[in-house]
Write a protein that holds these residues in place. Sequence first.
Motif, PDB file in Angstrom:
ATOM      1  N   ILE A   1     -22.888  26.192 -13.024  1.00 37.47           N
ATOM      2  CA  ILE A   1     -22.854  26.820 -11.698  1.00 37.47           C
ATOM      3  C   ILE A   1     -23.870  26.185 -10.759  1.00 37.47           C
ATOM      4  N   TRP A   2     -25.074  25.930 -11.223  1.00 39.62           N
ATOM      5  CA  TRP A   2     -26.132  25.396 -10.379  1.00 39.62           C
ATOM      6  C   TRP A   2     -26.152  23.869 -10.315  1.00 39.62           C
ATOM      7  N   LEU A   3     -25.531  23.218 -11.249  1.00 37.54           N
ATOM      8  CA  LEU A   3     -25.601  21.756 -11.296  1.00 37.54           C
ATOM      9  C   LEU A   3     -24.961  21.106 -10.069  1.00 37.54           C
ATOM     10  N   HIS A   4     -23.953  21.733  -9.459  1.00 34.46           N
ATOM     11  CA  HIS A   4     -23.313  21.162  -8.274  1.00 34.46           C
ATOM     12  C   HIS A   4     -24.298  21.009  -7.113  1.00 34.46           C
ATOM     13  N   LEU A   5     -25.315  21.873  -7.067  1.00 34.50           N
ATOM     14  CA  LEU A   5     -26.263  21.821  -5.950  1.00 34.50           C
ATOM     15  C   LEU A   5     -27.204  20.634  -6.024  1.00 34.50           C
ATOM     16  N   LEU A   6     -27.224  19.936  -7.153  1.00 24.78           N
ATOM     17  CA  LEU A   6     -28.073  18.745  -7.252  1.00 24.78           C
ATOM     18  C   LEU A   6     -27.670  17.682  -6.232  1.00 24.78           C
ATOM     19  N   ALA A   7     -26.411  17.697  -5.779  1.00 27.20           N
ATOM     20  CA  ALA A   7     -25.951  16.707  -4.790  1.00 27.20           C
ATOM     21  C   ALA A   7     -26.637  16.892  -3.443  1.00 27.20           C
ATOM     22  N   ALA A   8     -27.253  18.064  -3.198  1.00 28.74           N
ATOM     23  CA  ALA A   8     -27.962  18.264  -1.933  1.00 28.74           C
ATOM     24  C   ALA A   8     -29.157  17.328  -1.807  1.00 28.74           C
ATOM     25  N   GLY A   9     -29.737  16.906  -2.944  1.00 25.73           N
ATOM     26  CA  GLY A   9     -30.894  16.012  -2.919  1.00 25.73           C
ATOM     27  C   GLY A   9     -30.587  14.667  -2.270  1.00 25.73           C
ATOM     28  N   PRO A  10     -29.662  13.871  -2.820  1.00 21.16           N
ATOM     29  CA  PRO A  10     -29.352  12.575  -2.181  1.00 21.16           C
ATOM     30  C   PRO A  10     -28.737  12.721  -0.792  1.00 21.16           C
ATOM     31  N   ALA A  11     -27.992  13.802  -0.540  1.00 24.89           N
ATOM     32  CA  ALA A  11     -27.421  13.991   0.791  1.00 24.89           C
ATOM     33  C   ALA A  11     -28.514  14.169   1.835  1.00 24.89           C
TER      34      ALA A  11
ATOM     35  N   GLY B   1     -29.519  16.463 -14.257  1.00 27.96           N
ATOM     36  CA  GLY B   1     -28.262  17.193 -14.454  1.00 27.96           C
ATOM     37  C   GLY B   1     -27.695  16.972 -15.847  1.00 27.96           C
ATOM     38  N   THR B   2     -27.788  15.738 -16.335  1.00 24.92           N
ATOM     39  CA  THR B   2     -27.299  15.462 -17.686  1.00 24.92           C
ATOM     40  C   THR B   2     -28.099  16.250 -18.708  1.00 24.92           C
ATOM     41  N   ALA B   3     -29.440  16.253 -18.548  1.00 18.60           N
ATOM     42  CA  ALA B   3     -30.285  16.986 -19.492  1.00 18.60           C
ATOM     43  C   ALA B   3     -29.992  18.483 -19.454  1.00 18.60           C
ATOM     44  N   LEU B   4     -29.814  19.026 -18.252  1.00 14.61           N
ATOM     45  CA  LEU B   4     -29.523  20.457 -18.150  1.00 14.61           C
ATOM     46  C   LEU B   4     -28.145  20.788 -18.721  1.00 14.61           C
ATOM     47  N   GLY B   5     -27.168  19.903 -18.493  1.00 12.99           N
ATOM     48  CA  GLY B   5     -25.825  20.155 -19.028  1.00 12.99           C
ATOM     49  C   GLY B   5     -25.814  20.185 -20.539  1.00 12.99           C
ATOM     50  N   ILE B   6     -26.535  19.253 -21.128  1.00 12.82           N
ATOM     51  CA  ILE B   6     -26.601  19.246 -22.594  1.00 12.82           C
ATOM     52  C   ILE B   6     -27.334  20.483 -23.094  1.00 12.82           C
TER      53      ILE B   6
END
Length: 412
Positions: free
Chosen positions: A64-74, A96-101
């Motif tokens: 749910i929260w991983l999608h918001l990581l794209a706000a950083g580079p944007a 994001g990879t570490a959190l997903g795992i």
Amino acid sequence: MSQARDHVGDDHWPARPFRNPGAGPGTSARKRTAVQVAAGTPVLPVLIVSLVVLVDLASGTGVIWLHLLAAGPALAATTSGPRGVLCVGALAAGLGTALGIRDGVPDHELAAVLSALTAVTLASGLASALRGRRERVLAAVRSVAEAAQHALLRPVPPTVGPFQVAVRYSAAAAEARIGGDLYALVPTPYGVRLIVGDVRGKGLPAVSTAALVLGVFREAAYDEPDLLAVVGRIERSLARNLGSDDFVTAVVAGHPRPGQLEVVNCGHAPPLLVRPSGASGASGASGDVTPVEPTHPAPPLGLRALTGETPRLQVLPFTNGDQLLLYTDGVTEARDDGRAFYPLADGLARHVSDEPARTLTALHDELLAHVGGRLHDDAALLLLRKPAVPGAAALPEATASANDRLQEQACG
């Protein structure tokens, strides 16, 4: 008049950052570098990525929260270069990879999140590169505009000939350095001569006409002994180069001999003459303000052929302590929220002093307060002051006494 230059001697209005005279080129370069480094560091994007990571760690809700990581580079695309965007994107992808795992996110969902994050990072990097290119082009355009301003509206020193001088100029266009108002003040073999004018219209055509007028004025002021001949040269040049609906209002003045000013008004607003209060001209701290209405009104420059009227020379007494303010309609037509015009004569009477730079600074501040902080038309102010000479009032009496003594000796 919003983006402007402020001339007090060499300064421009609205005030731009003044360079510290004691700081060398190395100091300025280091300051610019520090500012650029601070501006290019993606601090806020990294903080946003860190905040998303902390929220995910606290909630443990996974994708749910991983999608918001794209706000950083944007966000990094608005503050950093392409390299900074890619670094933020790589950081976000790794976390994001570490959190997903850690959260046990299915492989296909994690792959979709990382793919979207990669796409946003690449698009943001491209946007950052384009933004940087536009900023470099804008910086080059601004430097050219600054060079054009110095060539067209040359800085006026605080003292020219026997006069103290201050100038304020502002262009209406937000990114402009020059506009349709013009001024020049030059010492010549025939005394100090000056012009303040206003070209009909705005934009590049007005700038072109202003450049034409100033070029002809500077040349004719040195060549022509008669001030009316200077005006005639400008008129003939405009008649050859302007359209039928174009014209320039202007006041041309000269100081051919001590104690006098010659003024030619060509359809322009009347200058304001300030004479010191009291019998002595020793101080200009207060004074009486009088508009110098033309005795024989003349048409604006470029329209003489339509009216058949010729300008006339007007001679003013101008002695120690006297001041003359020339201005354009961008000042007198400035309105407040109630649509009331700025009362320039009253403002000048309130703020007049024996320092022209201080007088115009006070007028400028009051004018901005009147309009709510921003002027919407080109505007120029030029204040000329004849400094008082200590002991000048006693000089005629001393001369008369000496003459009397000589006559007595001759008779004896």
